[in-house]
Each structure stands twice: as C-alpha cells, then as structure tokens.
Design a protein around this motif. Structure first.
Motif, mmCIF file in Angstrom:
data_model
loop_
_atom_site.group_PDB
_atom_site.id
_atom_site.type_symbol
_atom_site.label_atom_id
_atom_site.label_comp_id
_atom_site.label_asym_id
_atom_site.label_seq_id
_atom_site.Cartn_x
_atom_site.Cartn_y
_atom_site.Cartn_z
ATOM 1 N N GLU A 1 0.766 -1.052 0.069
ATOM 2 C CA GLU A 1 0.010 0.081 0.059
ATOM 3 C C GLU A 1 0.703 1.380 -0.073
ATOM 4 O OE1 GLU A 1 -3.802 -1.387 2.490
ATOM 5 O OE2 GLU A 1 -2.158 -0.800 3.524
ATOM 6 N N MET B 1 4.032 1.460 -1.100
ATOM 7 C CA MET B 1 4.774 1.662 -2.402
ATOM 8 C C MET B 1 3.889 2.157 -3.478
ATOM 9 S SD MET B 1 7.720 1.263 -1.802
ATOM 10 C CE MET B 1 8.335 0.670 -3.183
ATOM 11 N N VAL B 2 2.480 1.726 -3.476
ATOM 12 C CA VAL B 2 1.405 2.230 -4.544
ATOM 13 C C VAL B 2 1.236 3.691 -4.559
ATOM 14 C CG1 VAL B 2 -1.019 2.091 -5.150
ATOM 15 C CG2 VAL B 2 0.317 0.010 -4.777
ATOM 16 N N THR B 3 1.149 4.123 -3.032
ATOM 17 C CA THR B 3 0.845 5.623 -2.833
ATOM 18 C C THR B 3 2.162 6.313 -3.383
ATOM 19 O OG1 THR B 3 -0.560 5.010 -0.729
ATOM 20 C CG2 THR B 3 0.542 7.216 -1.135
ATOM 21 N N VAL B 4 3.247 5.745 -2.928
ATOM 22 C CA VAL B 4 4.546 6.478 -3.503
ATOM 23 C C VAL B 4 4.664 6.574 -4.944
ATOM 24 C CG1 VAL B 4 7.123 6.347 -3.581
ATOM 25 C CG2 VAL B 4 5.967 6.136 -1.375
ATOM 26 N N ALA B 5 4.268 5.397 -5.700
ATOM 27 C CA ALA B 5 4.139 5.465 -7.231
ATOM 28 C C ALA B 5 3.200 6.456 -7.552
ATOM 29 C CB ALA B 5 3.872 4.223 -7.623
ATOM 30 N N ILE B 6 2.107 6.643 -7.052
ATOM 31 C CA ILE B 6 1.027 7.346 -7.533
ATOM 32 C C ILE B 6 1.540 8.984 -7.252
ATOM 33 C CG2 ILE B 6 -1.197 8.640 -7.050
ATOM 34 C CD1 ILE B 6 -2.091 5.481 -6.631
ATOM 35 N N GLY C 1 4.588 10.109 -7.203
ATOM 36 C CA GLY C 1 5.614 10.254 -8.033
ATOM 37 C C GLY C 1 5.349 10.672 -9.601
ATOM 38 N N ILE C 2 4.481 9.871 -9.877
ATOM 39 C CA ILE C 2 3.500 10.131 -11.443
ATOM 40 C C ILE C 2 3.020 11.551 -11.406
ATOM 41 C CG2 ILE C 2 1.836 9.234 -12.899
ATOM 42 C CD1 ILE C 2 2.506 6.399 -11.995
#
Length: 142
Positions: free
Chosen positions: A13, A15-20, A22-23
C-alpha cells in the motif's frame, strides 16, 4: 477463534501511494514551471507595450526619438529583465527586453511601427520575427 487485528499499512500500500505521488509530480512540476515562466514573460510584454506609447508621446513633443532613453518613462530594469533602447534616430527606435537570471535567453523587441519580435529564447521556445513567443514550441498569443 484467534482474531488478529491489522494496524498500519502494508508495504504494498505504501509503495502504490509513492508511485502515484511520483507520477503526479512528474507531470505537475514541469507544467507549473512553464506556467511560472509564462507569468514572468508578461512583465516584459507589459513594459515594452507601455514604453511604445511613451516613445510616441516623446516623438510628438520633440519630433525625434533621440533622447527617449533618458526620459523617465523608459522601463527600469527588474530582476528578470533589462531594457535597452537602440537605433534611436529622428524616425526609428528599437526597444529590447533581455531576460536576466531565471529568464536568461529570452530577448523581445518592439520598434516604432509596433512590430513585436522574439529574437532569442531558450531551447524549446523558438523565435519569431512577427510576435512575442510566450509558449514552448514558438507559439504566440499576442
């Protein structure tokens, strides 16, 4: 029955938040930077556009543009642009706004005929002999 309470977030969860995030930042920061640059360009457009009627008023009073640079109506330098008068004669002049600091590379001119020109710009912005470039790619809105 053995119940286990889950507290906090799992690594997936987070890592998904960090990826979003970052995008979103990869898109938002360049767009905001271009917006800030375009806002600073309006300073040069306003100064040059305001100096032209002042030059015409000076000519009406003196029948020459010679000496307009010393008049109080000439634009003062700012942290982002410096202004210069060149080619002044009885019937011609060219006002130039040259970018300084974060706006270095931008060069805009206006002459006695009201011809707007972009004679210099950073990479990706483009130049134009008939308008002031205010968007990347050489687009003009004025």
């Amino acid at each position: 029955m053995n119940k286990r309470l889950q507290r906090g977030f799992t690594l997936i969860e987070v890592m998904v938040t960090v990826a979003i995030v970052g995008i979103l930042l990869a898109v938002a920061i360049p767009a905001y930077s271009d917006y800030v640059v375009r806002g600073r360009l309006s300073e040069a457009f306003t100064a040059l556009g305001g100096a032209q009627p002042a030059a015409e008023q000076y000519w009406s009073n003196n029948r020459t543009y010679v000496g307009f640079g010393a008049a109080n109506t000439f634009p003062a330098s700012t942290p982002y642009f410096t202004y210069a008068l060149s080619g002044e004669s009885a019937s011609t002049y060219t006002l130039t706004a040259t970018g300084a600091g974060k706006m270095s590379g931008f060069v805009y001119t206006i002459d006695q005929n009201g011809t707007h020109a972009t004679t210099g710009s950073p990479a990706g912005w483009g130049v134009n002999a008939s308008c002031w470039v205010d968007h990347k790619g050489g687009a003009c809105t004025n």
